[in-house]
Enzyme design. Structure first.
Site, PDB file in Angstrom:
ATOM      1  CD  GLU A  45      -2.689   1.179   2.568  1.00 27.23           C
ATOM      2  OE1 GLU A  45      -2.470   0.425   3.526  1.00 27.23           O
ATOM      3  OE2 GLU A  45      -3.707   1.888   2.478  1.00 27.23           O
ATOM      4  CB  CYS A 241      -6.998   3.178   4.681  1.00 27.36           C
ATOM      5  SG  CYS A 241      -7.255   2.362   6.252  1.00 27.36           S
ATOM      6  CG  ASN A 375      -8.724  -2.222   3.603  1.00 31.75           C
ATOM      7  OD1 ASN A 375      -8.125  -3.283   3.724  1.00 31.75           O
ATOM      8  ND2 ASN A 375      -8.481  -1.179   4.367  1.00 31.75           N
ATOM      9  CD  GLU A 376      -8.596  -2.522   9.057  1.00 35.17           C
ATOM     10  OE1 GLU A 376      -8.675  -1.307   9.360  1.00 35.17           O
ATOM     11  OE2 GLU A 376      -7.569  -3.193   9.244  1.00 35.17           O
TER      12      GLU A 376
END
Ligand code: AHR
Length: 656
Positions: A45, A241, A375-376
């Site tokens: 990332e 993120c 993602n999260e």
């Protein structure tokens, strides 16, 4: 809750084990679950200047004069300069006009300091390029290109120089190779107007010629090499993120990351605002390392790509209200992005996106098999958005495996809720994240032993041991990661993927630590965690070999010992991993059962990863301070008797 409860039960059972010699057994003829080639992977990332300013080898910051707020950020200008916005690249319209200052003794020049300086190596070549034109056709102008030591006021400050003649009223790309005669991690690029004629300049770029695989628009060689050397089975990208964005507008938009690099629009990095100790605004994504470069790198390092796309939720840590997110009934263009990405990777050259891939240089499909959606994410807002993606992807591409998320928690109500939702939606894998302290890692040796075998498979997608106090990439954290990884290995029937995170950090630009690989402008080092990952990837094996104590219980941390084992059908070797996290030596005995008459077990090697000081770490100045040591393993027979030294990760290699 169910998952945690079962893990605690098996932990307390393990705690009752004897503190004497640890005697274990394995049946060498009974091969267990197949280990997926994707078992151990990497995840990049663009956090900590991992991509722009890091792996992406571009040395010029703000090369297209597009940083919002200050189009000249990263540049110093002198003389007469005009900023214009009707340039040749529609999505990066700004450029500079370098004007004659009106007197032969006056100068117009611009300088760029790169990312924390421009790293130059003695004898290395650098490819300078610029899009330029003379605003008045028929004229011709000269540009002086220099790499200099900005700190020095001496005449010797010019390390290397060249000149370019701009001879057209049409925009053209000009290129020159510069060779540095010095090593300087913090050089400056200077461009002089050398004639009394104005020149327009755009997309000013400087790359080392010697990039990974020699690609132009390429990657920094030492950093890509550190990925290649791992031989990872999986490569997740681009976040994190970053996929979500600080807001939807700044989410990672893969379509902006492909096509000619000059026309990839700048994006504000999600990590720009998150850390107040860092100067900002200074962190943007050029998308120079975009989806094409990512798929290509995956292929070159032999890893299965696992792209992640936005599910319509902006980063939930940054946005508390629902109006920040894309409404569920307006997800069509997000879903189309997902479908188009699959087409970009796998579609025939006759399709729109497959055609673009071919145009960019790769007519063969990239063979994409996996896609992460979101993602999260957490809360009911996630499954309700994931659902239409699943339907559309299953319909158009039933062969693609979909990865859902269990959120930022490693256990608890939200975690259980998301797992049950992923089961309901029939996700193929669930991405679990855990950045946790030492105590958590010590308690997780049996994490997956009692997981539901019928549901989705596990992707331990982001994890790292975060040391209590002010300890980061120290040896002990990596030792506990090694200990934890025995539960991944032992449960390879349901754990199909894993990746440590984050991957990279610039020593002057980090926001988040620990990280797997650290670098400055010229050097890099591999942390202890890198070596732990490497040992698991190198001794990955093809099948689990059940290794238990003599009562048949898994070895999950009682008295400080964690152990697991695999068999490698390709070379007939057994790899036994024993991690002693305690501070005293332990006698270890492994009894091999199930041997047929013709079977002979012979020791090959013992690999030991240890450091006397648990707080020690590798650094730029001492990159190889803590590395695994390999010795031959003197063993033949049915019982391996050895000593697991304190605070040591051992891999025993035995040939059958
Ligand atoms: O790895 C850093 C961040 O941790 C990732 O972007 C996010 O997924 C997690 O919160």
């Amino acid at each position: 809750m169910k998952r945690l409860f079962l893990s605690l039960l098996s932990l307390s059972a393990a705690a009752a084990l004897s503190a004497q010699t640890l005697e274990m057994k394995m049946n060498v003829s009974r091969l267990g679950a197949e280990i997926q080639p994707t078992m151990y992977g990497i995840f990049i990332e663009d956090i900590n200047f991992a991509a722009d300013g890091g792996l992406y080898a571009e040395l010029v910051k703000n090369r297209s004069f597009e940083f919002p707020g200050n189009r000249l950020q990263g540049w110093s200008v002198g003389g007469r300069v005009e900023l214009k916005d009707d340039g040749p690249f529609e999505r990066n319209p700004h450029y500079l006009r370098l004007c004659y200052p009106g007197h032969p003794q006056k100068h117009t020049a611009i300088e760029n300091n790169g990312f924390f300086g421009i790293g130059l190596k003695d004898g290395a070549q650098y490819r300078f390029s610029v899009w330029a034109r003379v605003p008045q056709a028929g004229q011709s102008a000269r540009l002086g290109i220099e790499l200099i030591d900005r700190a020095s006021m001496a005449e010797t400050q010019v390390y290397t120089a060249a000149e370019i003649t701009v001879d057209s009223g049409d925009w053209k790309k000009y290129e020159v190779i510069l060779t540095s005669g010095v090593t300087d991690p913090k050089a400056t690029l200077r461009i002089f107007l050398n004639s009394p004629v104005a020149v327009d300049v755009e997309h000013i770029s400087l790359f080392p010629v010697d990039t990974w695989m020699g690609h132009q628009n390429g990657l920094r060689k030492d950093l890509a090499q550190a990925l290649y050397d791992l031989q990872p089975g999986l490569f997740r990208f681009p976040g994190g993120c970053i996929v979500e964005g600080t807001d939807l507008e700044t989410r990672y938009s893969w379509k902006n990351s492909v096509g000619p690099v000059e026309n990839r629009p700048l994006n504000e990095n999600r990590w720009q605002h998150s850390f107040k100790h860092r100067y900002y605004p200074d962190y943007y994504q050029s998308y120079g390392l975009g989806f094409y470069e990512y798929f290509l790198l995956s292929e070159e390092i032999g890893a299965e790509p696992l792209p992640v796309i936005s599910c319509g939720l902006a980063c939930q840590f940054q946005n508390e209200t629902m109006d920040a997110h894309q409404p569920v009934d307006q997800l069509d263009c997000y879903i189309q992005d997902a479908l188009d990405l699959i087409e970009f990777a796998n579609g025939s050259v006759d399709t729109r996106w497959g055609g673009l891939r071919a145009e960019m240089g790769h007519p063969e499909p990239f063979g994409l098999k996996y896609l992460g959606v979101g993602n999260e994410q957490w809360g009911p807002e996630y499954p309700e958005r994931l659902e239409p993606f699943v339907k559309a992807i299953r319909k158009a591409y039933p062969e693609i495996q979909i990865i859902g998320s269990s959120g930022p928690n490693s256990e608890g109500e939200q975690f259980d809720y998301l797992w049950s939702e992923m089961e309901r939606l029939d996700a193929d894998l669930v991405d679990e994240h855990f950045y946790r302290p030492e105590s958590w890692f010590l308690s997780q040796g049996a994490r997956y032993d009692n997981y539901d075998r019928k549901g989705p498979k596990v992707f331990a997608g982001e994890y790292a041991c975060h040391g209590a106090g002010k300890k980061w990439n120290h040896f002990e954290a990596s030792l506990l990661e090694a200990a934890f990884m025995t539960t991944l290995e032992r449960n390879a029937d349901i754990v199909h993927m894993s990746s440590y995170a984050p991957l990279f950090a610039h020593v002057e630009g980090w926001q988040w630590r620990p990280d797997m690989i650290w670098f400055d402008n010229l050097r890099s080092f591999r942390s202890c965690s890198w070596y732990v990952q490497k040992l698991y990837m190198q001794y990955c094996g093809t099948n689990v070999l059940k290794l238990t104590d003599m009562e048949g219980a898994n070895v999950t941390g009682a008295d400080g010992i964690f152990a697991s084992s695999v068999y490698d059908e390709d070379n007939g070797c057994i790899y036994i991993k024993v991690i002693n996290v305690s501070d005293r030596p332990r006698e270890v005995k492994v009894n091999f059962e199930g041997l047929r008459k013709k079977d002979i077990l012979t020791g090959v090697e013992a690999v030991s990863f240890h450091c006397d000081d648990p707080d020690a770490e590798n650094t730029l100045d001492e990159p190889y301070k803590i590395v695994p040591q390999t010795t031959s393993l003197d063993f033949e027979g049915k019982t391996l008797e050895t000593t697991a030294a304190p605070k040591t990760f051992m891999v025993y290699v035995i040939r059958k």
